[in-house]
Design a protein around this motif. Structure first.
Motif, PDB file in Angstrom:
ATOM      1  N   ARG A 132      46.681  41.424  34.929  1.00 34.49           N
ATOM      2  CA  ARG A 132      46.592  39.967  35.127  1.00 34.49           C
ATOM      3  C   ARG A 132      47.004  39.590  36.548  1.00 34.49           C
ATOM      4  NH1 ARG A 132      49.307  39.744  30.200  1.00 34.49           N
ATOM      5  NH2 ARG A 132      47.856  39.413  28.495  1.00 34.49           N
ATOM      6  N   PHE A 133      48.030  40.264  37.059  1.00 32.24           N
ATOM      7  CA  PHE A 133      48.551  39.907  38.381  1.00 32.24           C
ATOM      8  C   PHE A 133      47.618  40.389  39.490  1.00 32.24           C
ATOM      9  CE2 PHE A 133      50.972  40.740  42.211  1.00 32.24           C
ATOM     10  CZ  PHE A 133      51.660  39.560  42.376  1.00 32.24           C
ATOM     11  N   ALA A 134      47.254  41.656  39.435  1.00 34.84           N
ATOM     12  CA  ALA A 134      46.487  42.232  40.549  1.00 34.84           C
ATOM     13  C   ALA A 134      45.037  41.777  40.530  1.00 34.84           C
ATOM     14  CB  ALA A 134      46.565  43.756  40.495  1.00 34.84           C
ATOM     15  N   LEU A 135      44.496  41.538  39.335  1.00 29.31           N
ATOM     16  CA  LEU A 135      43.086  41.183  39.205  1.00 29.31           C
ATOM     17  C   LEU A 135      42.979  39.907  38.384  1.00 29.31           C
ATOM     18  CD1 LEU A 135      42.138  44.835  38.392  1.00 29.31           C
ATOM     19  CD2 LEU A 135      41.403  43.644  40.451  1.00 29.31           C
ATOM     20  N   PRO A 136      43.327  38.780  38.973  1.00 25.33           N
ATOM     21  CA  PRO A 136      43.400  37.538  38.194  1.00 25.33           C
ATOM     22  C   PRO A 136      42.053  37.095  37.627  1.00 25.33           C
ATOM     23  CG  PRO A 136      43.695  37.099  40.546  1.00 25.33           C
ATOM     24  CD  PRO A 136      43.711  38.586  40.376  1.00 25.33           C
ATOM     25  N   GLN A 137      40.979  37.674  38.152  1.00 21.04           N
ATOM     26  CA  GLN A 137      39.663  37.296  37.634  1.00 21.04           C
ATOM     27  C   GLN A 137      39.367  37.954  36.290  1.00 21.04           C
ATOM     28  OE1 GLN A 137      40.264  39.472  39.972  1.00 21.04           O
ATOM     29  NE2 GLN A 137      38.674  40.998  40.278  1.00 21.04           N
ATOM     30  N   MET A 138      40.200  38.906  35.901  1.00 19.08           N
ATOM     31  CA  MET A 138      39.954  39.680  34.687  1.00 19.08           C
ATOM     32  C   MET A 138      40.213  38.838  33.437  1.00 19.08           C
ATOM     33  SD  MET A 138      41.791  43.237  33.644  1.00 19.08           S
ATOM     34  CE  MET A 138      41.280  44.180  35.058  1.00 19.08           C
TER      35      MET A 138
END
Lengths: 114, 526
Positions: free
Chosen positions: B415-421
């Motif tokens: 969630r943090f590193a890839l907020p688009q996920m």
């Protein structure tokens, strides 16, 4: 101090932290603008335009509130509401209440400034 | 009447068409030594502000209902034209909800009418603090933009020195200073056509003195590097200077230390030499994102008469990346419960101006992060094909009982590193990682705490795919027979789940490693 006193001095003193200089200045300042504000309301009432009446009543309401002149504040507030609700039939009675409150206040101002 | 305010007093503009309210507020503010200017409506306020130098007014206290330009229109104008100015909306409490609903942006304070002097003075203090914070944030954002520009120039400088295709090397840095002066630094110096020196430094402290020392150090690096001095000589020289300062009785002497990590990257020889004096060190990744931590530790410069660095030389893959960061990044990562690799990835992916208010909010130390990437398109290894690590962890073979606890961190990192996920994908990834890791612990490590399972999460250069790699220290198995053998009935349920949820699954190293690929953008194919 009862609710019909023209100025709630205890409330005023509390809000300005008993600063006599500020109180004196406010009373003097208000005395200077009261007539012009009343004139503005009368002029607006004469035109019969509710938005103009609401603006003028709102303006005097704010000035009276700052002075803790509660009866005048309430009277102006009632006229502002009536004007915003476009209820001109209520204007004469509410304008009379403002006039009465303003007279009481005008009489009280010299006492307060002593 | 209160005496005239001193020159350093804050400036506040009071905007109200009611002279009684206006005068009252002026008196109250002046009692706190605030310099006050008045305007009778929004238009008058705009004229006054435009007639002064930028930033004159720390705050504007404005009424709402006014002729010509009302308070909300003035607020809009202020947000656009003087964004550091704090705005205080003065309104009767019963009108506040109505006014709040009308606001189209811009954080504001409210001040109830009729005025209470304590509330007025409190609002003035808060407005001053807001102004100070916004001014700092604006300056920090400007510094970040400056750094971004420096990055571009450095990259052009490196590329323009010859020997390298402009598409083969990429330098990214992010710098976040918590105060107006910072001792952190990142410096890239071109040594020759094939070699670049990178230095990340962190002077202890956050004052002007530290900022001066940082600038002085960068000057020494630049000068000595151009005289062909190596990293060791530069570190020794500065260490000597700092020790002399410690022993100098002059009050103006600089008694502090500096942690610094020096990298000399030789792109022709495909080699990096690291000399570390007290910084977190360097993360070297190969093309497939396998991470090697290089030379963490060492003693900061200024501590001892002789430098005590950590030194190492490592080979570079045909493509890969080097990452280094200040201890401020590690401290913030720990504070928010995210691995430093994931925080560095997110910071370096984000636009510079977006850092202060979001990712780094609450950081209590300066943060510097740097990534040097290289690739070899001619060798079939373009930038897009380099995997960037965001997490690596090692678990003892008897960790299966902790799997619920362990898996919570994966979703948080994603969630943090890839907020688009999306949450559905995060759920799928977590499920696959859980199955693969349990398999590695159970069958690979035999639940033996002496053996270990290693988990890595990696993102490709276009942020289109997440790769998860799990390796165990077991004996492996014959991949021609199981589990990806010819008899589908022997494929375990866990592996069937993994295959159904991943974009691709691969086994290697005799089955000791499983790599799972997840597509982050549904329309993309590898």
């Amino acid at each position: 101090m009862n609710a019909t006193t023209p100025i709630n001095l205890a409330d005023l003193r509390n809000r300005v932290m008993d600063d006599d200089v500020i109180i004196q200045h406010m009373l003097t300042s208000f005395s200077g603008v009261l007539e012009s504000q009343l004139t503005a309301i009368r002029t607006a009432l004469a035109t019969g335009e509710s938005p103009a009446v609401a603006r003028a009543a709102h303006s005097l309401k704010g000035a009276a509130a700052n002075l803790s002149a509660e009866p005048l504040r309430d009277a102006c507030g009632a006229l502002e509401i009536a004007a915003k609700e476009n209820n001109p039939s209520a204007f004469p009675q509410l304008a009379a209440a403002i006039k009465s409150a303003a007279i009481d206040l005008r009489l009280a101002l010299p006492v307060c400034t002593r | 009447m209160t005496p005239a305010a001193p020159v350093s007093a804050p400036d506040i503009l009071v905007v109200d068409d009611d002279p009684v309210s206006r005068d009252l507020l002026v008196l109250m503010l002046q009692s706190a030594d605030v310099r006050v200017t008045t305007a009778c409506d929004g238009r008058d306020a705009v004229d006054i502000i435009q007639g002064r130098r930028e930033g004159t007014f720390e705050a504007v206290f404005t009424d709402v209902q006014m002729p010509r330009m009302n308070g909300l229109e003035l607020l809009d104008w202020l947000n656009i034209n003087t964004p550091t100015t704090a705005t205080v909306i003065m309104t009767a409490s019963q009108e506040r909800d109505l006014v709040s609903a009308s606001l189209r942006g811009g954080a504001v304070e409210f001040l109830d009418k009729p005025f209470d002097m304590r509330a007025v003075l409190r609002a003035a203090r808060q407005a001053r603090e807001t102004h100070r914070r916004r001014t700092q944030q604006r300056a920090a954002a400007q510094r970040l933009l400056d750094i971004a520009d420096i990055n571009q120039r450095l990259t052009r400088s490196v590329l323009g020195s010859g020997g390298h295709n402009a598409n083969n090397i990429k330098l990214s840095t992010r710098f976040y200073a918590i105060d107006e002066a910072s001792g952190d630094l990142i410096k890239a110096t071109v040594l020759d056509a094939n070699r670049v020196m990178l230095v990340l430094g962190d002077v202890s402290g956050h004052g002007l003195k530290e900022g001066f020392l940082s600038a002085y150090f960068q000057g020494i690096i630049e000068g000595m590097a151009h005289q062909a001095a190596n990293c060791h000589s530069i570190a020794e020289s500065f260490n000597r200077f700092l020790n002399e300062q410690w022993n100098d009785q002059n009050q103006m002497s600089i008694g502090t230390s500096l942690s610094a990590c020096f990298l000399e990257v030789d792109l022709a020889a495909r080699r990096v030499s690291v000399l570390n004096c007290g910084s977190p060190g360097v993360m070297l990744s190969n093309r497939r994102g396998a991470v090697e931590s290089l030379a963490p530790g060492g003693s900061p410069l200024g501590w001892f008469l002789e430098i005590e660095p950590k030194k190492v030389t490592a080979a570079l893959d045909t493509a890969g990346l080097l990452q280094l960061w200040s201890d401020g990044l590690e401290a913030h990562a720990e504070r928010i419960g995210i691995p430093p690799l994931a925080l560095a990835y997110r910071i370096l992916q984000a636009p510079p101006h977006s850092l202060a208010d979001t990712l780094l909010k609450g950081a209590d130390d300066d943060i510097v992060a740097c990534r040097l990437e290289w690739c070899s398109p001619q060798a079939g290894a373009p930038f897009d094909d380099v995997w960037i690590p965001i997490q690596r962890e090692t678990l003892p073979g008897d960790s299966a009982g902790r799997i619920d606890e362990v898996q919570g961190s994966w979703s948080r990192i994603c969630r943090f590193a890839l907020p688009q996920m999306g949450e559905d994908l995060i759920h799928d990834i977590t499920l696959c990682l859980r199955e693969a890791l349990l398999n590695a612990l159970d069958h690979g490590c035999d639940n033996d705490k002496v053996k270990h399972a290693h988990l890595e999460l990696l993102v490709d250069g276009t942020a289109s795919f997440l790769h998860a790699r799990i390796t165990d220290e077991g004996a492996g198995f014959d991949t021609t027979t199981a589990p990806s053998g010819r008899d589908p009935e022997h494929i375990s349920l866990g592996l069937q789940v993994i295959r159904s949820l991943t974009h691709a699954t691969r086994h290697s190293e005799d089955g000791r490693t499983i790599e799972m690929t997840f597509c982050l953008t549904p329309a993309t194919t590898p």
